[in-house]
Design an enzyme around this catalytic site. Structure first.
Site, mmCIF file in Angstrom:
data_model
loop_
_atom_site.group_PDB
_atom_site.id
_atom_site.type_symbol
_atom_site.label_atom_id
_atom_site.label_comp_id
_atom_site.label_asym_id
_atom_site.label_seq_id
_atom_site.Cartn_x
_atom_site.Cartn_y
_atom_site.Cartn_z
ATOM 1 N N LYS A 176 74.406 5.476 -4.712
ATOM 2 C CA LYS A 176 74.127 5.537 -6.208
ATOM 3 C C LYS A 176 72.539 5.465 -6.002
ATOM 4 O O LYS A 176 71.928 4.807 -5.120
ATOM 5 C CB LYS A 176 74.699 4.161 -6.847
ATOM 6 C CG LYS A 176 74.384 3.909 -8.099
ATOM 7 C CD LYS A 176 75.091 2.729 -8.471
ATOM 8 C CE LYS A 176 74.825 2.187 -10.177
ATOM 9 N NZ LYS A 176 75.564 1.018 -10.649
ATOM 10 N N SER B 192 78.636 1.799 -14.585
ATOM 11 C CA SER B 192 77.307 2.774 -14.513
ATOM 12 C C SER B 192 77.376 3.646 -13.141
ATOM 13 O O SER B 192 76.608 4.451 -13.213
ATOM 14 C CB SER B 192 76.060 1.714 -14.579
ATOM 15 O OG SER B 192 76.212 0.986 -13.251
ATOM 16 N N SER C 221 80.887 -1.797 -13.239
ATOM 17 C CA SER C 221 80.342 -0.894 -13.021
ATOM 18 C C SER C 221 80.896 0.097 -11.648
ATOM 19 O O SER C 221 80.506 1.311 -11.638
ATOM 20 C CB SER C 221 78.619 -0.704 -12.777
ATOM 21 O OG SER C 221 78.134 -0.891 -14.199
#
Lengths: 101, 536
Positions: free
Chosen positions: B90, B165, B189
């Site tokens: 990420k 997310s 997330s």
């Protein structure tokens, strides 16, 4: 709970150092009030004698020997700075101006 | 194997082929890079695909593997199973010399001067970092649409969101661009995008993985965790990155179980773990507005575990309904404090045109942050401001105590795990919730209580509803990741022959077409056609 006026939204934006457009301020006034309405549920819960929880794993007093060790070098630390002077960040002047410090 | 496409392999299968020398890390890495590059226009899972860096790491891993093969069995066993295996990160994980935008314009152009601990541990294991994945700005969001660099599409339906997310990481794993990826989970997330993309994602216990070198959102809630296409792979990645780190004082000195590397291989052996386990089903998690198909898949999954020998009992977590409000005070409060560091002085976007320092801050932060980051900074600043602290932040922290207490009573009653839905809905349409923050926040209802209590939890695929994946959430007591993964592996075992297992994401094949619209094009087209209903 409280609701936010347009002036409150402007005040909070200034506290948060967020420069917002008129359009953003209007949208945020509506959205923040809608979100604050959702917080109302909390007032129905009696928490007078409940202690707060700030962190969950109950670690405390993390100690280490006070010895010099390698850390991020000056060049690396300054590499992303928009402006530098020698081995320092250049920060905006906050003294002088209106009302001094 | 029916197919010779190595991207279809699980990481543990790749590990076996790398050890025997039947395949090379370079070969694996090339194949995954090619898939990611070919499909990134349609999916936009990646913000950076680092072909050069990845191939260098692959060659290095191949040399390590070759030397170990020469040295013999012991040397091979000493290598981590992830040596030579691709992984995605990420884009809030620092990799020295690379970008770490956290999905924000305010960090565009920032070059990380050091490796995060997660990065360093992956390098030590010999994993190959393919690139950086898309995400909601500062990990604030449940759809990946709050990325300053455009949304990501869900490979099951390209007009829908992958969740967030960590949506880029989830979409990349689901689309076979990488067998593994790292995400972060502050209120769901990792688990929610895993659920929406039909893969496994785990949020470990708070303190299990060092947060050093990860862009901070809400520091008492943030935790790093793995994505994989099965439990064994997720366990391997967790093993590689977990453990105490002196550079993160909130990382706990708790041993990482070596058995994470040895989840049962056989389905029957795995399923045997269910015998006599006590599973709690919290009635408050079947919330109003939950899609019937989601509730049905979760209840079927629990019934299947009961049939395989688990004892299931309904329980009450009475403070669940207060979680959302308390979370959306605490998380923004911590975020407003963390994001105060973006002042345009040390790094990141800056506008120094006015010559007045307050005016410069206002312009820098006003232009650098996107709408959701601004909303959270405003909420948090308000909740912490003079006169409101007790009514909001302190109150929310007290509610946090009650939520944690709910879970404690379940563990005290002798339950091994709690099973629940992950997301109240399957993947929703691009644009459906992005302008209605409260609707978006509701996506986290069933996931954020764990962050409030610091507990580990995972999402594992449990079938489809309307052709879209549904995840089952398994929640455990602190430090019970190994038990949770064994339980999830057991569920894989009893559903190994289910027709929905190992299905390809329904619209994945469309992403090979170079004329396929980008997620942003699709989002605009949906908006122009007149937004369909929220639940569409």
């Amino acid at each position: 709970m409280a609701s936010l006026s347009r002036a409150d939204v402007e005040h909070v934006a200034h506290l948060a150092r967020l420069g917002l457009t008129e359009e953003e301020l209007s949208r945020l006034e509506a959205q923040l009030n809608h979100i604050l309405d959702q917080y109302a549920i909390l007032t129905t819960l009696d928490t007078e004698h409940i202690p707060p929880t700030a962190q969950t794993i109950e670690l405390e007093n993390i100690l280490r020997e006070d010895v010099v060790a390698e850390s991020l070098g000056v060049e690396d630390a300054l590499a992303n700075a928009p402006e530098r002077s020698g081995s320092h960040f250049v920060v905006p002047a906050i003294l002088g101006g209106e009302g001094g410090a | 194997m029916a197919s010779h496409d190595v991207t279809r392999l699980k990481a543990h299968e790749m590990a076996a082929l790398l050890r025997s020398g039947e395949t090379s890390s370079r070969g694996l890495t090339e194949a995954h890079l090619a898939a990611a590059e070919r499909q990134n226009r349609a999916l936009h899972a990646w913000l950076v695909i680092d072909r050069t860096g990845a191939l260098e790491q692959a060659d290095k891993a191949d040399r390590r593997l070759a030397e170990a093969r020469k040295a013999g069995r012991q040397a091979l066993d000493a290598l981590h199973p992830l040596c030579g295996v691709p992984v995605g990160l990420k884009d809030l994980v620092s990799v020295k010399g690379g970008q770490a935008t956290a999905g924000s314009k305010i960090l565009e152009g920032y070059v990380a001067p050091f490796d995060s601990t997660v990065t360093a541990r992956l390098r030590e294991a010999g994993a190959v970092i393919l690139g950086k994945t898309n995400m909601d700005e500062f990990a604030m969001g449940s759809s990946c649409e709050h990325s300053a660099f455009g949304p990501t599409a869900n490979p099951w339906d390209l007009s829908r969101v992958p969740g967030g997310s960590s949506g880029g990481s989830a979409a990349a794993v689901a689309a076979f661009h990488t067998p593994l990826a790292i995400g972060t989970d502050t209120g769901g997330s990792i688990r929610q995008p895993a659920s929406l993309c039909g893969i496994v994602g785990m949020k470990p216990t708070y303190g299990r993985v060092s947060r050093y070198g990860i862009v901070a959102f809400a520091s008492s809630l943030d935790q790093i965790g793995p994505f994989g296409r099965d439990t064994r792979d997720a366990a391997l990645l967790l093993h590689a990155v977990a453990g105490h780190d002196r550079r993160d004082a909130t990382s706990a000195p708790v041993e990482v179980p070596a058995d994470l590397l040895h989840l049962p291989e056989g389905d029957d052996e795995a399923a045997a773990y269910l015998k006599g386990r006590r599973i709690a089903l919290p009635r408050e998690y079947f919330v109003a507005g939950m899609e019937p198909g989601v509730a049905a898949r979760v209840r079927e999954a629990v019934a299947a575990m009961e049939q395989a020998g688990a004892h299931v009992e309904e329980v009450s977590l009475p403070h669940t309904d207060y979680g959302l409000a308390a979370y959306y005070i605490i998380a923004p409060a911590e975020a407003s404090s963390n994001l105060a560091r973006y002042d345009g002085v040390k790094y990141g976007y800056n506008d120094r045109s006015s010559g007045d320092y307050i005016a410069d801050y206002l312009k820098t932060r006003g232009a650098g942050f996107g709408p959701e980051a601004k909303r959270r900074i405003m909420l948090g600043t308000y909740a912490l401001s003079a006169g409101y602290y007790d009514a909001y932040y302190l109150k929310a922290q007290k509610v946090r105590t009650l939520i944690k207490g709910d879970f404690d009573s379940v563990w005290a009653a002798g339950f091994d795990a709690i099973c629940a839905p992950v997301s109240p809905t399957v993947a929703f349409k691009l644009g459906a919730k992005v302008d209605d923050p409260v609707a978006m926040y509701l996506s986290d209802t069933c996931t954020l209580p764990l962050n409030m209590a610091g507990l580990p939890g995972l999402s594992i695929p449990a079938g489809l509803s309307d052709g879209l994946p549904v995840g089952l959430q398994m929640i455990g007591s602190p430090w019970s990741e190994l038990s949770m993964l064994r339980l999830a592996r057991a569920y894989e075992g009893i559903t190994a022959r289910a027709p929905w297992r190992d299905l390809d994401p329904a619209e994945l094949s469309l992403t090979d077409d170079p004329s396929t619209p980008s997620p942003m094009d699709r989002k605009r087209a949906i908006a122009a056609a007149g937004a369909p209903g929220r639940q569409a």
